[in-house]
Design an enzyme around this catalytic site. Sequence first.
Site, mmCIF file in Angstrom:
data_model
loop_
_atom_site.group_PDB
_atom_site.id
_atom_site.type_symbol
_atom_site.label_atom_id
_atom_site.label_comp_id
_atom_site.label_asym_id
_atom_site.label_seq_id
_atom_site.Cartn_x
_atom_site.Cartn_y
_atom_site.Cartn_z
ATOM 1 N N TYR A 109 51.181 45.507 31.550
ATOM 2 C CA TYR A 109 49.573 46.354 32.262
ATOM 3 C C TYR A 109 49.477 45.921 34.077
ATOM 4 O O TYR A 109 49.384 45.001 33.924
ATOM 5 C CB TYR A 109 47.600 46.133 31.857
ATOM 6 C CG TYR A 109 46.478 46.428 32.414
ATOM 7 C CD1 TYR A 109 46.477 47.997 31.916
ATOM 8 C CD2 TYR A 109 46.397 45.738 33.664
ATOM 9 C CE1 TYR A 109 45.353 48.631 32.959
ATOM 10 C CE2 TYR A 109 45.432 46.688 34.608
ATOM 11 C CZ TYR A 109 45.078 47.356 34.019
ATOM 12 O OH TYR A 109 43.937 48.458 34.993
ATOM 13 N N GLU A 197 46.767 52.679 38.508
ATOM 14 C CA GLU A 197 46.447 51.725 37.228
ATOM 15 C C GLU A 197 48.271 52.329 37.139
ATOM 16 O O GLU A 197 48.326 53.231 36.917
ATOM 17 C CB GLU A 197 45.224 51.775 35.990
ATOM 18 C CG GLU A 197 45.498 51.314 35.378
ATOM 19 C CD GLU A 197 44.419 51.194 34.465
ATOM 20 O OE1 GLU A 197 44.254 52.706 33.839
ATOM 21 O OE2 GLU A 197 43.506 50.347 33.983
#
Length: 398
Positions: A109, A197
Site C-alpha cells: 500500500y 494512492e
Amino acid sequence: MDIHEYQAKEVLSNFGVATPSGALAYSPEQAAYRARELGGDKWIVKAQVHAGGRGKAGGVKLCNSENEIHEACDEMFGRKLVTHQTGPEGKGIYRVYVESAVPIDREIYLGFVLDRSSQRVMIVASSEGGMEIEEISAERPDSIVRSIVEPAVGLQEFQAREVAFNLGLEARLVQQMVRTLQGCYAAFSDLDATMVEINPLVITGDDRVLALDAKMSFDDNALFRHPQISELRDKSQEDPRESRAADRGLSYVGLDGNIGCIVNGAGLAMATMDTIKLAGGEPANFLDIGGGASPERVAKAFRLVLSDKNVQAVLVNIFAGINRCDWVAEGVVQALRELEIDIPVIVRLAGTNVEEGQKILAQSGLPIIRATTLMEAAERAVGAWQNDLSQNTKVRAV
Ligand code: ADP
Ligand code: MG
C-alpha cells in the site's frame, strides 16, 4: 477534483512511475480490440469510476479470451457500480480500462496525503497491500510506515530508500521503489494534488515494481494553474448538485436531510448545520455563498438548493460583514418571485445593513418566516418543516 484510474496512471507515468500496459475503451468491441493490440493472453478489465473497492464489487475482472472480455464488458457498461465508497446509488460505468494481467508476488500500500498536524506531505505505506488503509490501520497498524517530506528540499533519495527498506524490500528492488516514490511526490507537489494512492503497488514475479491501481485527487482552488488536469474532469462521476454548484462558483456539498441551507462563510455554514441538528432536523446541504454575494448569486443559490427534491424547508442564515443584508434580502425576494416555491422559507439576517434587509423582506408581501438568532432560525425551520405547514405560511410563485 477526482480523476479516473487510467488518467492517474498516465499522469504518474509521466513522472516516471511504472504501470502495466493498458488502454481505454468505450465499448465491449473496443475493449476486445484493445486487448488484441496489447497482446498476451490474460487481461484485466477495470470499470473506470471515481471510487475504490471495485474489485470486491465486480468492477475488476480477469479475462482469458476476447469472449470473456466481451462478457465482462457487457456486465459493466451502462450499469451503476456500487462499492463501499460510492454510496448506495453507485457510479455509472461508461469507460473501461483493459490492462495486461501481471504476475503478482507482493502487494504494497502506498499513499501520499496532507498531514495536517505537521502541515507537510506525508508518505503512508504498508507491506500489507490490497487491503484498504482503514483495514490495515485497524488490523495491522504495526505494518504502517510513515515519512514526512520536508517541502524545502522535496523527497530526498535517502528518505525514499529508508521507506523502501522499512517496507522490507530486497536491495535489488530499492532503486525502482525510490523512482516510484519520487515520481509520486513530484506529481503530488507539481500538480497541487491533495492525495495520491497506489493500492496495490506490486512486486511482480519478474522483479518489477508496478502501480496496479492509482487514485489522485486535486485541489479545486489550484486547478486554474493546471489546465491539463482540469480537462480530465468527468462530470458523470460527480453528484449533479455539486457539479452545478461548482460551475456557478458556489461551494456546495449535498447531504441526505431535508432542510436546505443558504449561508455565507464555511464556519457559519457548519454552525448552521449543527444547530439544525440540535433543533431536531437534518440539513440537506452545506452551501457557502461566499462574501459580497449579489442578489443574483443568492437567487442562484436558491435555485440550486431547490433542485434537490428532498428539500422541504429552506433556511437562509447570513451574517453580513463584507456581505450586505439588503442585497441578500433582494436575492431572497427575487428568487421567491421567480421560482415556484411551496415550502417554508426562514430567513435570519445580521450585520451590515440589517434594517434595510428586514424592510425589503417585510415589504415584499411574501410569507417569509423571519428569525433573529441562529437557534431561533433553526427551531423555526425544523418546526415549519415538521408541522406540515398550513396554506397561509406557504410561499407560492406569483
Ligand atoms: P480496486 O482498488 O478499486 O478494487 P484495483 O485496481 O486495486 O481496484 O484492483 C483490484 C485487484 O485486482 C488488485 O488488488 C489486484 O489484485 C487485481 N489487479 C488489478 N489490476 C491487475 C493487473 N493488471 N494484473 C493483475 N492483477 C490485477
Ligand atoms: Mg485498489
